[in-house]
Motif scaffolding. Sequence first.
Motif, PDB file in Angstrom:
ATOM      1  N   LYS A   4       2.576 -16.136   5.465  1.00 32.62           N
ATOM      2  CA  LYS A   4       2.100 -14.798   5.099  1.00 32.62           C
ATOM      3  C   LYS A   4       2.317 -14.626   3.606  1.00 32.62           C
ATOM      4  O   LYS A   4       3.414 -14.854   3.092  1.00 32.62           O
ATOM      5  CB  LYS A   4       2.874 -13.758   5.907  1.00 32.62           C
ATOM      6  N   ILE A   5       1.260 -14.224   2.901  1.00 33.66           N
ATOM      7  CA  ILE A   5       1.309 -14.055   1.442  1.00 33.66           C
ATOM      8  C   ILE A   5       1.087 -12.594   1.094  1.00 33.66           C
ATOM      9  O   ILE A   5       0.127 -11.971   1.555  1.00 33.66           O
ATOM     10  CB  ILE A   5       0.230 -14.924   0.758  1.00 33.66           C
ATOM     11  N   PHE A   6       1.978 -12.070   0.273  1.00 37.45           N
ATOM     12  CA  PHE A   6       1.840 -10.714  -0.258  1.00 37.45           C
ATOM     13  C   PHE A   6       1.648 -10.827  -1.762  1.00 37.45           C
ATOM     14  O   PHE A   6       2.450 -11.455  -2.453  1.00 37.45           O
ATOM     15  CB  PHE A   6       3.095  -9.895   0.065  1.00 37.45           C
ATOM     16  N   GLU A  35      -6.557 -14.405   6.570  1.00 37.34           N
ATOM     17  CA  GLU A  35      -5.917 -13.515   7.546  1.00 37.34           C
ATOM     18  C   GLU A  35      -4.442 -13.285   7.211  1.00 37.34           C
ATOM     19  O   GLU A  35      -3.860 -12.294   7.645  1.00 37.34           O
ATOM     20  CB  GLU A  35      -6.012 -14.122   8.947  1.00 37.34           C
ATOM     21  N   ASN A  36      -3.858 -14.203   6.465  1.00 35.35           N
ATOM     22  CA  ASN A  36      -2.433 -14.133   6.144  1.00 35.35           C
ATOM     23  C   ASN A  36      -2.161 -13.593   4.739  1.00 35.35           C
ATOM     24  O   ASN A  36      -1.044 -13.728   4.239  1.00 35.35           O
ATOM     25  CB  ASN A  36      -1.792 -15.517   6.273  1.00 35.35           C
ATOM     26  N   VAL A  37      -3.174 -13.004   4.109  1.00 35.21           N
ATOM     27  CA  VAL A  37      -3.018 -12.503   2.736  1.00 35.21           C
ATOM     28  C   VAL A  37      -3.222 -11.002   2.708  1.00 35.21           C
ATOM     29  O   VAL A  37      -4.166 -10.471   3.303  1.00 35.21           O
ATOM     30  CB  VAL A  37      -4.043 -13.168   1.779  1.00 35.21           C
ATOM     31  N   PHE A  38      -2.326 -10.313   2.001  1.00 33.80           N
ATOM     32  CA  PHE A  38      -2.502  -8.887   1.728  1.00 33.80           C
ATOM     33  C   PHE A  38      -2.130  -8.654   0.273  1.00 33.80           C
ATOM     34  O   PHE A  38      -1.131  -9.181  -0.210  1.00 33.80           O
ATOM     35  CB  PHE A  38      -1.631  -8.011   2.634  1.00 33.80           C
ATOM     36  N   ALA A  39      -2.946  -7.844  -0.413  1.00 32.07           N
ATOM     37  CA  ALA A  39      -2.704  -7.591  -1.830  1.00 32.07           C
ATOM     38  C   ALA A  39      -2.621  -6.108  -2.138  1.00 32.07           C
ATOM     39  O   ALA A  39      -3.371  -5.296  -1.586  1.00 32.07           O
ATOM     40  CB  ALA A  39      -3.817  -8.214  -2.673  1.00 32.07           C
ATOM     41  N   GLN A  40      -1.711  -5.788  -3.034  1.00 38.17           N
ATOM     42  CA  GLN A  40      -1.651  -4.472  -3.663  1.00 38.17           C
ATOM     43  C   GLN A  40      -2.214  -4.716  -5.056  1.00 38.17           C
ATOM     44  O   GLN A  40      -1.573  -5.366  -5.878  1.00 38.17           O
ATOM     45  CB  GLN A  40      -0.208  -3.965  -3.707  1.00 38.17           C
ATOM     46  N   ILE A  41      -3.456  -4.260  -5.297  1.00 38.14           N
ATOM     47  CA  ILE A  41      -4.195  -4.685  -6.482  1.00 38.14           C
ATOM     48  C   ILE A  41      -4.029  -3.785  -7.699  1.00 38.14           C
ATOM     49  O   ILE A  41      -4.516  -4.115  -8.784  1.00 38.14           O
ATOM     50  CB  ILE A  41      -5.692  -4.894  -6.174  1.00 38.14           C
ATOM     51  N   GLY A  42      -3.375  -2.655  -7.546  1.00 39.49           N
ATOM     52  CA  GLY A  42      -3.122  -1.791  -8.702  1.00 39.49           C
ATOM     53  C   GLY A  42      -4.398  -1.377  -9.405  1.00 39.49           C
ATOM     54  O   GLY A  42      -5.364  -0.953  -8.775  1.00 39.49           O
ATOM     55  N   TYR A  43      -4.410  -1.518 -10.722  1.00 38.95           N
ATOM     56  CA  TYR A  43      -5.533  -1.062 -11.537  1.00 38.95           C
ATOM     57  C   TYR A  43      -6.619  -2.121 -11.728  1.00 38.95           C
ATOM     58  O   TYR A  43      -7.517  -1.947 -12.549  1.00 38.95           O
ATOM     59  CB  TYR A  43      -5.033  -0.573 -12.894  1.00 38.95           C
ATOM     60  N   SER A  44      -6.565  -3.195 -10.975  1.00 43.30           N
ATOM     61  CA  SER A  44      -7.615  -4.208 -11.059  1.00 43.30           C
ATOM     62  C   SER A  44      -8.922  -3.614 -10.539  1.00 43.30           C
ATOM     63  O   SER A  44      -8.923  -2.806  -9.616  1.00 43.30           O
ATOM     64  CB  SER A  44      -7.246  -5.432 -10.231  1.00 43.30           C
ATOM     65  N   ASP A  45     -10.032  -4.028 -11.141  1.00 39.62           N
ATOM     66  CA  ASP A  45     -11.320  -3.535 -10.654  1.00 39.62           C
ATOM     67  C   ASP A  45     -12.077  -4.586  -9.853  1.00 39.62           C
ATOM     68  O   ASP A  45     -13.116  -4.312  -9.279  1.00 39.62           O
ATOM     69  CB  ASP A  45     -12.183  -2.958 -11.775  1.00 39.62           C
ATOM     70  N   TYR A  46     -11.525  -5.787  -9.780  1.00 37.50           N
ATOM     71  CA  TYR A  46     -12.097  -6.802  -8.900  1.00 37.50           C
ATOM     72  C   TYR A  46     -11.689  -6.462  -7.471  1.00 37.50           C
ATOM     73  O   TYR A  46     -10.524  -6.191  -7.192  1.00 37.50           O
ATOM     74  CB  TYR A  46     -11.593  -8.208  -9.265  1.00 37.50           C
ATOM     75  N   TYR A  51      -9.832 -11.251   1.649  1.00 35.91           N
ATOM     76  CA  TYR A  51      -8.540 -10.832   2.210  1.00 35.91           C
ATOM     77  C   TYR A  51      -8.357  -9.334   2.067  1.00 35.91           C
ATOM     78  O   TYR A  51      -9.036  -8.669   1.292  1.00 35.91           O
ATOM     79  CB  TYR A  51      -7.384 -11.601   1.561  1.00 35.91           C
ATOM     80  N   ASN A  52      -7.417  -8.809   2.838  1.00 33.60           N
ATOM     81  CA  ASN A  52      -7.156  -7.370   2.848  1.00 33.60           C
ATOM     82  C   ASN A  52      -6.367  -6.945   1.621  1.00 33.60           C
ATOM     83  O   ASN A  52      -5.554  -7.710   1.097  1.00 33.60           O
ATOM     84  CB  ASN A  52      -6.394  -6.978   4.115  1.00 33.60           C
ATOM     85  N   TYR A  53      -6.606  -5.704   1.218  1.00 31.80           N
ATOM     86  CA  TYR A  53      -5.947  -5.180   0.028  1.00 31.80           C
ATOM     87  C   TYR A  53      -5.885  -3.657   0.103  1.00 31.80           C
ATOM     88  O   TYR A  53      -6.567  -3.025   0.907  1.00 31.80           O
ATOM     89  CB  TYR A  53      -6.708  -5.600  -1.237  1.00 31.80           C
ATOM     90  N   LYS A  54      -5.086  -3.116  -0.751  1.00 33.84           N
ATOM     91  CA  LYS A  54      -5.021  -1.679  -0.968  1.00 33.84           C
ATOM     92  C   LYS A  54      -4.714  -1.502  -2.451  1.00 33.84           C
ATOM     93  O   LYS A  54      -4.012  -2.325  -3.041  1.00 33.84           O
ATOM     94  CB  LYS A  54      -3.925  -1.057  -0.097  1.00 33.84           C
ATOM     95  N   ASP A  64       7.312  -2.822   3.804  1.00 32.42           N
ATOM     96  CA  ASP A  64       6.829  -3.480   5.021  1.00 32.42           C
ATOM     97  C   ASP A  64       6.076  -4.769   4.688  1.00 32.42           C
ATOM     98  O   ASP A  64       6.315  -5.806   5.310  1.00 32.42           O
ATOM     99  CB  ASP A  64       5.929  -2.516   5.801  1.00 32.42           C
ATOM    100  N   GLU A  65       5.183  -4.715   3.696  1.00 29.53           N
ATOM    101  CA  GLU A  65       4.426  -5.911   3.314  1.00 29.53           C
ATOM    102  C   GLU A  65       5.351  -6.984   2.738  1.00 29.53           C
ATOM    103  O   GLU A  65       5.188  -8.170   3.025  1.00 29.53           O
ATOM    104  CB  GLU A  65       3.316  -5.568   2.316  1.00 29.53           C
ATOM    105  N   MET A  66       6.319  -6.560   1.945  1.00 28.18           N
ATOM    106  CA  MET A  66       7.281  -7.509   1.367  1.00 28.18           C
ATOM    107  C   MET A  66       8.081  -8.182   2.483  1.00 28.18           C
ATOM    108  O   MET A  66       8.303  -9.386   2.470  1.00 28.18           O
ATOM    109  CB  MET A  66       8.210  -6.790   0.393  1.00 28.18           C
ATOM    110  N   GLU A  67       8.496  -7.392   3.452  1.00 33.52           N
ATOM    111  CA  GLU A  67       9.306  -7.912   4.562  1.00 33.52           C
ATOM    112  C   GLU A  67       8.538  -8.948   5.372  1.00 33.52           C
ATOM    113  O   GLU A  67       9.089  -9.970   5.784  1.00 33.52           O
ATOM    114  CB  GLU A  67       9.750  -6.750   5.453  1.00 33.52           C
ATOM    115  N   LYS A  68       7.257  -8.711   5.609  1.00 29.28           N
ATOM    116  CA  LYS A  68       6.434  -9.624   6.409  1.00 29.28           C
ATOM    117  C   LYS A  68       6.118 -10.926   5.678  1.00 29.28           C
ATOM    118  O   LYS A  68       5.806 -11.926   6.317  1.00 29.28           O
ATOM    119  CB  LYS A  68       5.112  -8.946   6.789  1.00 29.28           C
TER     120      LYS A  68
END
Length: 163
Positions: A4-6, A35-46, A51-54, A64-68
């Motif tokens: 799992k990658i954060f 499926e194993n990637v989640f990103a917190q993309i901040g001010y990026s516009d890409y 993969y999933n992001y917020k 929670d994401e860090m823990e996983k």
Amino acid sequence: MGNKIFITLGSQKFQFNRLLKAVDELCEKGTVDAENVFAQIGYSDYVPQKYNYKTFLDRDEFSDEMEKADIVITHGGTGAIIEAVKKGKKVIAVPRRAKYGEHVDDHQLQLIKQFDDLNLICPCRDTNKLEIALDTVQRTKYNSYKSNTLNIISSIEDYLMEI
């Protein structure tokens, strides 16, 4: 790869599109399971395609994401790196670069070098080498993070007692 990658890019008002695109490319190749990637993309516009992001996570979501996560891919910010290594995560740190409009200067190169010298993280100075970094981080044993806060507090208390 089943890890799992954060991805966390911090909260400063700088984009880091280059890193997000590199992860998308690895997902496209099948090197990384999207499926194993989640990103917190901040001010990026890409916008990640594979993969999933917020944009931003609240404190609980971030925790929670860090823990996983097994692996944390982050920019070269001190806070992000320390938080991940404190939790015993394998960390790949990629410096934001001024020449790409990702920061005002290249201080993250020096920060990453310091953490690398302490054998706490896997540095990835070039997003084209992210696949190599992912392989390296899985095979490498890193040192545990040891906080120096108590020593600093003790030194201040000793000094105050002397005056």
